[in-house]
Design a protein around this motif. Structure first.
Motif, PDB file in Angstrom:
ATOM      1  N   VAL A 135     -23.213  -5.677   4.270  1.00 23.66           N
ATOM      2  CA  VAL A 135     -21.883  -5.820   4.637  1.00 23.66           C
ATOM      3  C   VAL A 135     -21.018  -7.444   5.808  1.00 23.66           C
ATOM      4  CG1 VAL A 135     -20.031  -4.515   5.101  1.00 23.66           C
ATOM      5  CG2 VAL A 135     -21.257  -3.574   3.310  1.00 23.66           C
ATOM      6  N   GLN A 136     -22.038  -6.776   6.787  1.00 19.68           N
ATOM      7  CA  GLN A 136     -21.384  -7.812   7.619  1.00 19.68           C
ATOM      8  C   GLN A 136     -21.457  -9.189   7.323  1.00 19.68           C
ATOM      9  OE1 GLN A 136     -23.569  -9.392  10.754  1.00 19.68           O
ATOM     10  NE2 GLN A 136     -22.786  -9.946  11.852  1.00 19.68           N
ATOM     11  N   ALA A 137     -22.780  -9.467   6.127  1.00 20.57           N
ATOM     12  CA  ALA A 137     -22.727 -10.880   5.521  1.00 20.57           C
ATOM     13  C   ALA A 137     -21.162 -10.703   5.111  1.00 20.57           C
ATOM     14  CB  ALA A 137     -23.528 -10.588   4.565  1.00 20.57           C
ATOM     15  N   ILE A 138     -21.296 -10.126   3.659  1.00 17.17           N
ATOM     16  CA  ILE A 138     -19.195 -10.641   3.097  1.00 17.17           C
ATOM     17  C   ILE A 138     -18.345 -10.691   4.253  1.00 17.17           C
ATOM     18  CG2 ILE A 138     -18.329  -9.163   1.627  1.00 17.17           C
ATOM     19  CD1 ILE A 138     -20.627 -10.129   0.405  1.00 17.17           C
ATOM     20  N   LEU A 139     -18.207 -10.114   5.593  1.00 16.29           N
ATOM     21  CA  LEU A 139     -17.735 -10.037   6.557  1.00 16.29           C
ATOM     22  C   LEU A 139     -17.493 -11.779   6.975  1.00 16.29           C
ATOM     23  CD1 LEU A 139     -14.937  -8.937   8.597  1.00 16.29           C
ATOM     24  CD2 LEU A 139     -17.229  -8.333  10.186  1.00 16.29           C
ATOM     25  N   ALA A 147     -13.527  -6.892  -1.359  1.00 18.44           N
ATOM     26  CA  ALA A 147     -14.981  -7.091  -1.405  1.00 18.44           C
ATOM     27  C   ALA A 147     -16.402  -6.578  -0.723  1.00 18.44           C
ATOM     28  CB  ALA A 147     -15.036  -8.502  -1.529  1.00 18.44           C
ATOM     29  N   ILE A 148     -15.480  -6.325  -0.015  1.00 22.01           N
ATOM     30  CA  ILE A 148     -16.407  -5.664   1.305  1.00 22.01           C
ATOM     31  C   ILE A 148     -16.569  -4.121   1.343  1.00 22.01           C
ATOM     32  CG2 ILE A 148     -16.228  -4.387   4.020  1.00 22.01           C
ATOM     33  CD1 ILE A 148     -14.654  -6.714   5.197  1.00 22.01           C
ATOM     34  N   VAL A 196     -10.308   0.134   3.411  1.00 24.94           N
ATOM     35  CA  VAL A 196      -8.688   0.483   3.278  1.00 24.94           C
ATOM     36  C   VAL A 196      -7.859   1.146   3.964  1.00 24.94           C
ATOM     37  CG1 VAL A 196      -7.532   1.910   1.526  1.00 24.94           C
ATOM     38  CG2 VAL A 196     -10.554   0.999   0.475  1.00 24.94           C
ATOM     39  N   THR A 197      -8.271   1.365   4.593  1.00 24.36           N
ATOM     40  CA  THR A 197      -6.974   2.070   5.784  1.00 24.36           C
ATOM     41  C   THR A 197      -6.936   1.234   6.168  1.00 24.36           C
ATOM     42  OG1 THR A 197      -7.919   4.389   6.277  1.00 24.36           O
ATOM     43  CG2 THR A 197      -6.891   3.367   7.395  1.00 24.36           C
ATOM     44  N   LEU A 198      -7.059  -0.254   6.760  1.00 28.50           N
ATOM     45  CA  LEU A 198      -6.309  -0.966   7.654  1.00 28.50           C
ATOM     46  C   LEU A 198      -6.354  -1.931   6.404  1.00 28.50           C
ATOM     47  CD1 LEU A 198      -9.416  -1.450  10.484  1.00 28.50           C
ATOM     48  CD2 LEU A 198      -7.240  -0.828  10.566  1.00 28.50           C
ATOM     49  N   GLU A 199      -6.429  -1.893   5.195  1.00 27.66           N
ATOM     50  CA  GLU A 199      -5.468  -3.228   4.303  1.00 27.66           C
ATOM     51  C   GLU A 199      -6.160  -4.418   4.779  1.00 27.66           C
ATOM     52  OE1 GLU A 199      -1.613  -2.983   3.887  1.00 27.66           O
ATOM     53  OE2 GLU A 199      -1.750  -0.614   2.994  1.00 27.66           O
ATOM     54  N   PHE A 200      -7.773  -4.793   5.272  1.00 23.47           N
ATOM     55  CA  PHE A 200      -8.143  -5.471   5.283  1.00 23.47           C
ATOM     56  C   PHE A 200      -8.040  -6.820   4.796  1.00 23.47           C
ATOM     57  CE2 PHE A 200     -12.007  -5.936   8.773  1.00 23.47           C
ATOM     58  CZ  PHE A 200     -12.336  -7.187   8.587  1.00 23.47           C
ATOM     59  N   GLU A 201      -7.907  -7.906   5.819  1.00 24.43           N
ATOM     60  CA  GLU A 201      -7.402  -9.084   4.408  1.00 24.43           C
ATOM     61  C   GLU A 201      -8.573 -10.730   4.816  1.00 24.43           C
ATOM     62  OE1 GLU A 201      -5.390  -9.136   2.397  1.00 24.43           O
ATOM     63  OE2 GLU A 201      -4.293  -7.727   3.115  1.00 24.43           O
ATOM     64  N   ALA A 202      -8.906 -11.509   4.152  1.00 22.09           N
ATOM     65  CA  ALA A 202      -9.796 -12.518   4.264  1.00 22.09           C
ATOM     66  C   ALA A 202      -8.780 -12.864   5.212  1.00 22.09           C
ATOM     67  CB  ALA A 202      -9.213 -12.948   3.324  1.00 22.09           C
ATOM     68  N   ASP A 203      -7.798 -13.294   5.586  1.00 20.75           N
ATOM     69  CA  ASP A 203      -7.237 -14.005   6.591  1.00 20.75           C
ATOM     70  C   ASP A 203      -7.097 -13.769   8.545  1.00 20.75           C
ATOM     71  OD1 ASP A 203      -5.114 -12.653   6.223  1.00 20.75           O
ATOM     72  OD2 ASP A 203      -3.995 -14.114   5.773  1.00 20.75           O
ATOM     73  N   LEU A 204      -8.256 -12.547   8.363  1.00 19.47           N
ATOM     74  CA  LEU A 204      -7.961 -11.332   9.813  1.00 19.47           C
ATOM     75  C   LEU A 204      -8.750 -12.995  10.624  1.00 19.47           C
ATOM     76  CD1 LEU A 204      -7.878  -8.949  11.025  1.00 19.47           C
ATOM     77  CD2 LEU A 204     -10.733  -8.847  10.602  1.00 19.47           C
TER      78      LEU A 204
END
Length: 204
Positions: A135-139, A147-148, A196-204
């Motif tokens: 998961v860290q690799a995907i992050l 994806a995460i 999901v809760t944080l609505e994580f985005e790729a451009d963080l």
């Protein structure tokens, strides 16, 4: 990524509910290759975390994560409490108050290293590291929330055919093959709830 108080409280509740609502599933997984108490122990720990709301959400995000970790270490029995608790504590220690993606990648790496040291284990031994590491690799690669979360779920599934070489399951030898690692499943639930809760985005 800056979380206001409302977002912090929402995150804590989501993390806790993700474990509490799946406690029976986690117990069933652990009955197959462990002591059978993983679900109950994790539920107890996150109920204790919930009991510290709303005060917990009043803290900064790093301090909140450290407090969650300390509670889990104290309240969750077996190996899971020290390992999951260590991850949260080290993540909190390494994160700045308003982290960019690079900060989160680095902090997650430090937290994973701490779990490896605490459990004297590595990825590939059928433990929660088999979820945390990929998961860290995907992050790090810029993956978005979907994806995460997908990798967390799939990584837990990939522990099913693995031979356990660490923890209680390792005593079963080849009989550990064919069963999902309960710690990996817990990790996947927590990661899924968080992104999901944080609505994580790729451009963080």
């Amino acid at each position: 990524m800056s979380l206001n108080r409302t977002a912090r409280e929402k995150l804590v509740r989501a993390l806790a509910v993700s474990v509490i609502e799946h406690a029976d599933e986690l117990t069933s997984l652990d009955q197959a290759i462990g002591d059978g108490d993983h679900g109950l122990n994790m539920k107890r720990g996150f109920e204790a975390v919930l009991a510290t709301l709303p005060a917990l959400a009043d803290k900064s995000t790093p301090e909140m994560l450290k407090a969650i970790g300390m509670t889990l270490v104290m309240k969750v029995g077996g190996a899971s409490g020290p390992l999951v608790g260590t991850f949260f504590m080290e993540l909190g220690k390494a994160l700045p108050e308003e982290p960019a993606r690079a900060d989160l990648v680095a902090a997650t790496g430090k937290a994973i290293d701490a779990v490896k040291a605490r459990g004297r284990s590595e990825a590939g031994q059928k433990t929660l590291l088999d979820v945390l590491v990929p998961v860290q690799a995907i992050l790090a690669a810029g993956g978005d929330a979907a994806a995460i979360a997908a990798e967390a779920t799939e990584a837990a599934e990939r522990t099913t055919p693995m031979l356990a070489t660490r923890g209680r399951a390792s005593f079963l030898g080849e009989r550990s093959i064919g069963h999902m690692d309960p710690g990996s499943r817990s990790a996947s639930l927590l990661i899924g709830a968080a992104v999901v809760t944080l609505e994580f985005e790729a451009d963080l």
